[in-house]
Design an enzyme around this catalytic site. Structure first.
Site, PDB file in Angstrom:
ATOM      1  CE  LYS A 123      -4.373  -1.804   1.608  1.00  0.00           C
ATOM      2  NZ  LYS A 123      -5.473  -1.755   2.539  1.00  0.00           N
ATOM      3  CE  LYS A 204      -5.772  -8.111  -0.382  1.00  0.00           C
ATOM      4  NZ  LYS A 204      -7.049  -7.831   0.208  1.00  0.00           N
ATOM      5  CE  LYS A 207     -13.548  -3.938   2.017  1.00  0.00           C
ATOM      6  NZ  LYS A 207     -12.271  -4.005   2.688  1.00  0.00           N
TER       7      LYS A 207
HETATM    8  N1  AQP Z   1      -9.166 -11.245  -2.223  1.00  0.00           N
HETATM    9  C1  AQP Z   1      -9.522 -11.759  -1.051  1.00  0.00           C
HETATM   10  N2  AQP Z   1      -9.753 -13.085  -0.939  1.00  0.00           N
HETATM   11  C2  AQP Z   1     -10.116 -13.626   0.255  1.00  0.00           C
HETATM   12  N3  AQP Z   1     -10.270 -12.898   1.388  1.00  0.00           N
HETATM   13  C3  AQP Z   1     -10.053 -11.570   1.301  1.00  0.00           C
HETATM   14  N4  AQP Z   1     -10.110 -10.585   2.210  1.00  0.00           N
HETATM   15  C4  AQP Z   1      -9.793  -9.418   1.619  1.00  0.00           C
HETATM   16  N5  AQP Z   1      -9.510  -9.605   0.329  1.00  0.00           N
HETATM   17  C5  AQP Z   1      -9.663 -10.947   0.092  1.00  0.00           C
HETATM   18  C6  AQP Z   1     -10.488 -10.780   3.598  1.00  0.00           C
HETATM   19  O1  AQP Z   1     -11.633  -9.981   3.837  1.00  0.00           O
HETATM   20  C7  AQP Z   1     -11.588  -9.530   5.188  1.00  0.00           C
HETATM   21  C8  AQP Z   1     -11.805  -8.056   5.244  1.00  0.00           C
HETATM   22  O2  AQP Z   1     -10.740  -7.406   4.596  1.00  0.00           O
HETATM   23  P1  AQP Z   1     -10.421  -5.914   4.987  1.00  0.00           P
HETATM   24  O3  AQP Z   1     -11.625  -5.101   4.788  1.00  0.00           O
HETATM   25  O4  AQP Z   1      -9.868  -5.899   6.356  1.00  0.00           O
HETATM   26  O5  AQP Z   1      -9.305  -5.388   4.070  1.00  0.00           O
HETATM   27  P2  AQP Z   1      -8.300  -6.069   3.118  1.00  0.00           P
HETATM   28  O6  AQP Z   1      -7.866  -7.394   3.617  1.00  0.00           O
HETATM   29  O7  AQP Z   1      -7.212  -5.090   2.840  1.00  0.00           O
HETATM   30  O8  AQP Z   1      -9.276  -6.255   1.883  1.00  0.00           O
HETATM   31  P3  AQP Z   1      -9.427  -5.418   0.589  1.00  0.00           P
HETATM   32  O9  AQP Z   1     -10.699  -5.809  -0.028  1.00  0.00           O
HETATM   33  O10 AQP Z   1      -8.216  -5.566  -0.247  1.00  0.00           O
HETATM   34  O11 AQP Z   1      -9.570  -3.935   1.069  1.00  0.00           O
HETATM   35  P4  AQP Z   1      -8.642  -2.699   0.745  1.00  0.00           P
HETATM   36  O12 AQP Z   1      -8.604  -2.612  -0.748  1.00  0.00           O
HETATM   37  O13 AQP Z   1      -9.311  -1.540   1.368  1.00  0.00           O
HETATM   38  O14 AQP Z   1      -7.291  -2.974   1.323  1.00  0.00           O
HETATM   39  C9  AQP Z   1     -10.233  -9.947   5.761  1.00  0.00           C
HETATM   40  O15 AQP Z   1     -10.401 -11.098   6.554  1.00  0.00           O
HETATM   41  C10 AQP Z   1      -9.425 -10.254   4.541  1.00  0.00           C
HETATM   42  O16 AQP Z   1      -8.432 -11.215   4.790  1.00  0.00           O
END
Ligand code: AQP
Length: 338
Positions: A123, A204, A207
């Site tokens: 990030k 991966k 969001k």
């Molecule tokens: N691609 C993924 N596959 C499986 N699990 C996922 N998680 C996130 N992306 C995947 C799991 O979803 C939960 C919530 O995630 P988060 O909101 O804490 O943030 P993150 O892990 O950083 O997910 P994002 O979607 O990528 O958000 P941004 O873009 O804001 O950083 C966690 O349990 C995570 O493991």
């Protein structure tokens, strides 16, 4: 004798904690990697699920969108089947003990440990100004987990490293100040713990991805889903089997289809054995996702904002009661309370 001792031994209470950042619209990766696990643990564990808005602000957020995304994330919990009778749901900033414990844990966390975190590296890459919150985010996550005597943290694979750091911080604190924290374990699905981006199956699903074709959001229309799956990156081999290294795009579609329909990947491979294009796999994945998402959206539409706020208020009260006890214990151990 053995029987007697095992009968009198009390099983430690199993407590699950997890959260989702309201950093955008929740996608199918968040659902399959995390919320599905939450549904499995609720009822068997004391379950605590939070909309972790303090984490979301480690990258710039529009305040109006953040508010809306926070409420929508909690509504997503309910529409997914999280039952507030069985699980405590709350917004992280409503429980100030998270930020308070974060500070104390930060004083025993090494900078070198934080610089090692893959999510920080990803990030902060290409950003001119790296904000300190992005670096110290895993300490806040450790605080989230450790405040509740959590035994189990159901998360996607990307959070494995952060849970490992929470374990290390808990052990270090216990060594320095006496046994205070439970050392938690991550609970990670074998399949689906890392759903990959549809536009780039090497990374991966996320969001905050710049390209909307990266993810299937739980709010997508049937047309959105069809268009995104149609454009999903695959390969030119023209045969369908699971091989994450050689065929990441096809393997990702097989994983999504398997988790949504409940068919095993082996069975899906058999179904598509004779096919020489990816059209059938893509059509079936679209149909399965559209069915799943439209049922989800129907439930979502029937939940009012007032209902969500009601559950969040009650949840925050319950969470504060637990969190304040743990913080008091920490303050006592550290000599912060007189
Ligand atoms: N691609 C993924 N596959 C499986 N699990 C996922 N998680 C996130 N992306 C995947 C799991 O979803 C939960 C919530 O995630 P988060 O909101 O804490 O943030 P993150 O892990 O950083 O997910 P994002 O979607 O990528 O958000 P941004 O873009 O804001 O950083 C966690 O349990 C995570 O493991």
């Amino acid at each position: 004798m053995i029987m007697k001792s095992s009968m009198t031994k009390t099983e430690p209470k199993k407590i699950a904690f997890s959260g989702i950042q309201p950093s955008g619209i929740i996608h199918i990766g968040n659902y399959l990697g995390s919320i599905q696990l939450w549904l499995e643990v609720q009822g068997h564990y004391d379950a605590i699920f939070s909309v972790v808005n303090l984490h979301a602000i480690t990258v710039p957020q529009n305040p109006k969108d953040l508010k809306a995304n926070t409420l929508n994330a909690a509504k997503t919990f309910l529409a997914s089947g999280i039952d507030p009778e069985k699980a405590t749901i709350f917004v992280q900033s409503d429980v100030p003990e998270h930020a308070q414990l974060y500070w104390t844990l930060g004083t025993i966390t090494k900078l070198s440990e934080l610089y090692l975190m893959t999510q920080f590296k990803d990030k902060s890459q290409g950003t001119e100004t790296v904000l300190s919150g992005l670096l110290t985010y895993p300490v806040l996550m450790a605080a989230d987990i450790l405040l509740y005597n959590t035994t189990t943290v159901p998360v996607g694979d990307d959070q494995r490293q952060h849970v490992e750091l929470a374990r290390e911080i808990a052990r270090r604190f216990n060594d320095m100040f006496g046994k205070t924290f439970v050392v938690p374990q991550a609970l990670i699905h074998k399949t689906g713990s890392r759903i990959m981006g549809l536009d780039n199956p090497g990374k991966k699903m996320s969001k905050s991805a710049a390209n909307k074709n990266n993810y299937i959001a739980l709010t997508d229309t049937a047309a959105d889903v069809a268009s995104k799956i149609k454009k999903a990156v695959t390969d030119s081999e023209g045969s369908i089997y699971y091989d994450i290294d050689k065929k990441p795009g096809v393997s990702n579609l097989l994983t999504i289809l398997s988790l949504i329909t409940g068919s095993s990947i082996k069975d899906l491979e058999k179904t598509y054995r004779e096919q020489t294009t990816y059209a059938g796999l893509k059509n079936d994945t679209t149909t399965a996702l559209v069915d799943f998402i439209s049922a989800f959206q129907k439930r979502y539409r029937n939940i009012s904002d007032a209902e969500v706020k009601h559950h969040l208020d009650l949840g925050a009260q319950k969470a504060r009661a637990m969190a304040s006890q743990k913080l008091e214990e920490v303050y006592e151990r550290m000599g912060l309370s007189l």
